[in-house]
Design an enzyme around this catalytic site. Structure first.
Site: not given
Ligand code: ARG
Length: 423
Positions: A29, A116, A162, A283, A289, A291, A296, A323, A328, A331
């Site tokens: 991640s 976690n 309306h 445009s 134009k 725009n 939008e 958890y 993950q 995010k």
């Molecule tokens: N990158 C993980 C997340 O965003 C961090 C927590 C990972 N914990 C684990 N037990 N694998 O959630």
């Protein structure tokens, strides 16, 4: 397969085999969670300070850890930090660098902590920082709307139901309708912050810790209002992120309504407002134009934020405690909801104060749409007619005016009255 030397030393544990290359990339991640590095370091410093206070680390160890983390902060700020996908996420990238910088003391930072509770803390800190920035931007926009409304307390325009001309209102009154929507959104945002601002650290992996952690002091140092009371809940629920995204969705939905009106009003057919050129585009083929791309786009971006809300709800749905790696996936939708809302606020903050309503056209449209018909009916009621009869009489007067190509105020009193009675 990865070579053993490529493995993430922080998670080897019981694993005999190197993680598959694809799995390393699939589970990593760091590409998107590195944006929380400030919060990760802030949280780690508070955790280390607390470990020092309760006697788990010596003062000297705390001092080495804190100064190492500060060095890393600077390295990342300056773009000199080497991020590694093999180290999976922002947390392990920073921890691994800490040990490279200060040696074995770095390995003590994670005492009494798990990724976690660490990640849950980071997201809450990150979201809290963003909530504060968003609130400021909303307040600026609210002020912009009041200022615009104040300039147009006497600018008549047709009000619609309306999308048909209904009754005259003022442009100021219309702006204040937008104000009310955003004012409620800001209140919802402030309310959401209350639940975001609780500290998960101390929950560790899921069951708390055998160390004498002082969670309240960490909460104080990090500016949290309190601690999450249940360790299983602390590491697993993302309701605070869902709640924020719900507020963001609603706010964007309100923006989409305003923006729809701006697009209509800026059209040749309405011609109620002039949008500043710097907020419009031309445009590539049609030279005439202008725009209204910005409203939008905001209207369109509402879709992605609504989508993120559904993603987060679905991600959380049916997850057993505590958890799970599913989390993950919280995010990217959350970050994009934040970015999209902030971007839309910046655009509207640029746009709203420079909107120039076209007062003559708005007033003419109010008259052309017979928008005073209800007032005329009310007048007849005040002169003694039952409302249904007045409604009927004015309906007849409007038909007559349409036939005669006149406005209501151009008819004589006698005219409308006679036709109304006659039918
Ligand atoms: N990158 C993980 C997340 O965003 C961090 C927590 C990972 N914990 C684990 N037990 N694998 O959630």
């Amino acid at each position: 397969m990865s070579e053993a030397s490529d493995r993430n030393p922080l998670v080897v544990g019981v694993l005999q085999e190197a993680t598959d290359d694809f799995v390393v990339a699939f589970t990593s991640s760091v590409g998107f969670d590195q944006r929380m590095y400030r919060q990760d370091i802030r949280g780690s410093i508070a955790h280390a300070n607390m470990l020092g206070r309760v006697g788990v680390l010596t003062d000297e160890e705390v001092q080495r850890i804190v100064s190492g983390l500060q060095t890393i902060h600077k390295e990342i700020d300056e773009g000199k930090f080497q991020w590694s996908e093999t180290l999976e996420d922002v947390h392990m990238n920073i921890e691994s660098r800490l040990t490279a910088l200060i040696g074995d003391t770095g390995k003590k930072l994670h005492t009494g902590r798990s990724r976690n509770d660490q990640v849950a803390t980071d997201i809450r800190l990150y979201l809290r920082d963003e909530l504060d920035a968003i609130e400021e931007s909303m307040t600026q926009l609210l002020t912009g709307l009041v200022n615009l409304a104040e300039k147009h307390t006497h600018s008549i325009m047709p009000g619609y139901t309306h999308l048909q001309p209904a009754q005259p209102v003022t442009f100021g009154h219309h702006m204040l309708a937008w104000f009310e929507m955003l004012y409620r959104d800001r209140a919802r945002l402030r309310d959401c912050r209350v639940r975001v601002n609780q500290l998960p650290l101390g929950a560790a992996a899921l069951a708390g810790s055998t160390f004498p952690l002082d969670r309240e002091s960490v909460a104080d140092e990090l500016g949290f209002d309190g601690v999450c009371e249940n360790s299983l809940d602390a590491v697993s629920d993302r309701d605070f992120a869902i709640e924020f995204t719900a507020v963001a969705s609603l706010t964007m939905t309100h923006f989409s309504r305003w923006c729809e009106e701006l697009v209509l009003w800026a059209s040749q057919q309405f011609n109620f407002v002039n949008l500043p050129d710097r907020f419009c585009t031309g445009s590539s083929i049609m030279p005439q134009k202008k725009n209204p791309d910005v409203p939008e786009l905001i209207r369109g971006k509402t879709g992605r934020v609504n989508g993120h809300l559904v993603s987060l709800l679905t991600l959380m749905k049916s997850q057993p405690l505590a958890y799970n790696k599913d989390n993950q996936e919280d995010k990217e939708p959350l970050f994009d909801a934040i970015d999209t809302l902030k971007g839309s606020l910046t655009a509207l903050n640029g746009l709203i104060p420079s909107i120039e309503p076209n007062r003559e056209n708005m007033a003419a449209a109010a008259i052309n749409g017979f928008t005073t018909a209800t007032d005329l009916a009310d007048y007849l009621v005040k002169r003694g007619l039952p409302f249904r009869d007045a409604h009927h009489a004015v309906g007849a007067a409007v038909s007559h005016a349409v036939d005669a190509g006149k406005h209501l105020h151009e008819l004589s009193l006698d005219h409308g009255h006679r036709r109304g009675r006659g039918k």
